[in-house]
Design a protein around this motif. Structure first.
Motif, PDB file in Angstrom:
ATOM      1  N   THR A   1       5.822  -4.190  -5.509  1.00  0.00           N
ATOM      2  CA  THR A   1       4.333  -4.592  -5.075  1.00  0.00           C
ATOM      3  C   THR A   1       3.767  -5.718  -5.817  1.00  0.00           C
ATOM      4  OG1 THR A   1       4.293  -2.200  -4.830  1.00  0.00           O
ATOM      5  CG2 THR A   1       2.235  -3.143  -5.426  1.00  0.00           C
ATOM      6  N   LYS A   2       4.019  -6.094  -6.960  1.00  0.00           N
ATOM      7  CA  LYS A   2       3.521  -7.103  -7.758  1.00  0.00           C
ATOM      8  C   LYS A   2       4.062  -8.556  -7.056  1.00  0.00           C
ATOM      9  CE  LYS A   2       2.935  -9.156 -12.465  1.00  0.00           C
ATOM     10  NZ  LYS A   2       3.227  -9.129 -13.833  1.00  0.00           N
ATOM     11  N   ALA A   3       5.446  -8.424  -6.642  1.00  0.00           N
ATOM     12  CA  ALA A   3       5.887  -9.744  -6.105  1.00  0.00           C
ATOM     13  C   ALA A   3       5.124 -10.000  -4.984  1.00  0.00           C
ATOM     14  CB  ALA A   3       7.445  -9.467  -5.821  1.00  0.00           C
TER      15      ALA A   3
ATOM     16  N   VAL B   1     -10.409  -6.140  -2.053  1.00  0.00           N
ATOM     17  CA  VAL B   1      -9.891  -5.373  -3.325  1.00  0.00           C
ATOM     18  C   VAL B   1      -9.527  -4.002  -2.717  1.00  0.00           C
ATOM     19  CG1 VAL B   1     -10.655  -4.037  -5.408  1.00  0.00           C
ATOM     20  CG2 VAL B   1     -11.802  -6.305  -4.765  1.00  0.00           C
ATOM     21  N   PHE B   2      -8.209  -3.735  -2.934  1.00  0.00           N
ATOM     22  CA  PHE B   2      -7.731  -2.335  -2.688  1.00  0.00           C
ATOM     23  C   PHE B   2      -7.743  -1.509  -3.747  1.00  0.00           C
ATOM     24  CE2 PHE B   2      -6.313  -3.454   1.705  1.00  0.00           C
ATOM     25  CZ  PHE B   2      -6.258  -4.812   1.491  1.00  0.00           C
ATOM     26  N   GLU B   3      -8.170  -0.257  -3.840  1.00  0.00           N
ATOM     27  CA  GLU B   3      -8.115   0.581  -5.165  1.00  0.00           C
ATOM     28  C   GLU B   3      -7.386   1.901  -4.608  1.00  0.00           C
ATOM     29  OE1 GLU B   3     -11.697   1.452  -6.709  1.00  0.00           O
ATOM     30  OE2 GLU B   3     -12.171  -0.683  -7.590  1.00  0.00           O
ATOM     31  N   ILE B   4      -6.515   2.274  -5.417  1.00  0.00           N
ATOM     32  CA  ILE B   4      -5.691   3.750  -5.425  1.00  0.00           C
ATOM     33  C   ILE B   4      -5.722   4.478  -6.526  1.00  0.00           C
ATOM     34  CG2 ILE B   4      -3.629   4.800  -4.860  1.00  0.00           C
ATOM     35  CD1 ILE B   4      -4.129   1.191  -3.404  1.00  0.00           C
ATOM     36  N   ALA B   5      -6.492   5.429  -6.720  1.00  0.00           N
ATOM     37  CA  ALA B   5      -6.838   6.260  -7.728  1.00  0.00           C
ATOM     38  C   ALA B   5      -6.463   7.700  -7.719  1.00  0.00           C
ATOM     39  CB  ALA B   5      -8.632   6.277  -8.074  1.00  0.00           C
TER      40      ALA B   5
ATOM     41  N   LEU C   1       0.863  -1.176  -0.128  1.00  0.00           N
ATOM     42  CA  LEU C   1       0.112   0.001  -0.022  1.00  0.00           C
ATOM     43  C   LEU C   1       0.650   1.277  -0.034  1.00  0.00           C
ATOM     44  CD1 LEU C   1      -2.885  -1.074   2.373  1.00  0.00           C
ATOM     45  CD2 LEU C   1      -3.086  -0.849   0.222  1.00  0.00           C
ATOM     46  N   ASP C   2       1.821   1.284   0.763  1.00  0.00           N
ATOM     47  CA  ASP C   2       2.670   2.426   0.753  1.00  0.00           C
ATOM     48  C   ASP C   2       3.478   2.794  -0.574  1.00  0.00           C
ATOM     49  OD1 ASP C   2       2.490   2.767   3.536  1.00  0.00           O
ATOM     50  OD2 ASP C   2       4.276   1.811   4.188  1.00  0.00           O
TER      51      ASP C   2
END
Length: 396
Positions: free
Chosen positions: A358-360, A315-319, A286-287
């Protein structure tokens, strides 16, 4: 200029070797000199205790203090012995012994004043060498990419090169940790003035070195994490995590950076429920996403963070309302060391490892991550993590 381009790789390896040697040698020298300074400081205290006993005409105390001085510095004891023996024979006659002790204290003070600047210079050189080493490594990888040595059309060759790169990064990063830890420890001693008083200018210089060293430690940690992810799924320390608490902490941590850039960072009141995962890794995920959104959102823009459970997934969303991602960059966003054209054009700070990490982390949790354009401009990152019966398949 053409000769330089043709030999750029050789030059990079030579400079990397030189920077590595400088970091290790200067770090070792700085540690040795600080250790020597500390020894002299302790001996000065023992000598001062001897002086106090002499001034108070305390013969038993002087005998004990002299024995302590002799135990730790035979040369000093030999220098003081004639005056000490005269004092023992006639405790009322202290002046010759006092002068001898004062001479030793003056010698020790001069020695400390000589050693401390040498130690500081060595530690600054070690930090500079380590920082230069990381920059040179990034330059080398960019040279490899531009030279076409990592060729997407040649899978076997690309895999070999990536493997060699990851092994090289892992080895160098691991070897950097020890001298960096030593540098940080001794810098803390200097800033706390354990090795003597510092001027305001010297403290300011050391604080700059501390911040730069801290960034190096973070970069080394990121490099090691990327290398670990390349070898297989990340090891996770699973626990039941409250989604609302996790997201709230991430937003609070990022708020000072958002305020400094004039970006409106807000948390949508949707989060609820729990998820099984690694708290540290998920916080890092998230950071990375929130800080990335803030970096690419202009002043007056908005970054929205929301989370919640949808079916069997969290679900996490960062827009954000930033500049968006070019279509040509979208497929490479999660590649190690990749920097988008927008990031390079705006000189946005970063190493190109945040989204890779992040993807890992998402993959280790058996999740997926999506990127899409936000209506009206900007970007939305969406992370799906499983809950319920799929949790048992996570890496442990």
């Amino acid at each position: 200029m053409g000769v330089l381009r043709r030999n750029a790789h050789k030059l990079a390896y030579v400079l990397i070797t030189a920077a590595l040697a400088l970091a290790f040698a200067a770090g070792t020298l700085g540690g040795v000199r600080l250790h020597r300074s500390a020894d002299v400081e302790r001996q000065t205290i023992r000598t001062q205790q001897l002086e106090t006993a002499v001034l108070e005409h305390d013969l038993p105390g002087a005998r004990s203090a002299y024995a302590n001085v002799a135990k730790n510095d035979a040369a000093e004891a030999a220098t003081l012995r004639p005056a000490y023996e005269a004092f023992v024979r006639s405790p009322s006659t202290t002046r010759p012994f006092e002068r001898a002790i004062e001479n030793e204290l003056a010698r020790q003070s001069a020695l400390i004043k000589k050693i401390n600047p040498q130690a500081r210079a060595a530690l600054v050189a070690a930090g500079t060498g380590a920082f230069a080493l990381v920059l040179l490594l990034i330059w080398l990888f960019e040279l490899e990419r531009r030279a076409g040595r990592i060729d997407r059309d040649n899978a076997e060759r690309a895999e070999d090169l990536i493997r060699l790169r990851d092994e090289f990064v892992a080895v160098v990063s691991h070897e950097l940790r020890t001298p960096l830890t030593s540098i940080i420890g001794y810098l803390e001693l200097l800033v706390d003035e354990e090795a003597g008083d510092l001027t305001n200018d010297q403290l300011a210089y050391l604080e700059i070195v501390q911040r730069s060293t801290g960034r190096l430690v973070d970069l080394v940690g990121d490099l090691l994490l990327v290398a670990e992810a390349e070898r297989g799924p990340l090891a996770l320390d699973l626990a039941e995590i409250d989604i609302a608490e996790l997201v709230a902490h991430a937003v609070d941590a990022a708020r000072p950076a958002a305020d400094a850039r004039g970006v409106n960072l807000r948390l949508e009141p949707e989060a609820s429920g729990t998820v099984a995962g690694d708290r540290t890794r998920m916080a890092q995920m998230l950071d990375n996403l929130i800080s990335n959104a803030i970096k690419f959102t202009p002043e007056g823009g908005r970054v929205s963070v929301r989370a919640g459970q949808r079916g069997s997934d969290v679900v996490f969303e960062i827009a954000d309302t930033g500049t968006g991602i070019a279509d040509g960059d979208r497929d490479r966003l999660f590649d190690p060391f990749f920097r988008s054209r927008e990031a390079n054009a705006r000189a946005v700070p970063g190493t190109g490892l945040g989204l890779t990490i992040t993807k890992a982390i998402v993959s280790a949790h058996n999740g997926t991550i999506e990127v899409e354009k936000t209506a009206g401009g900007g970007t939305t990152f969406r992370v799906w993590l499983p809950v319920g019966e799929r949790i048992g398949t996570l890496s442990r």
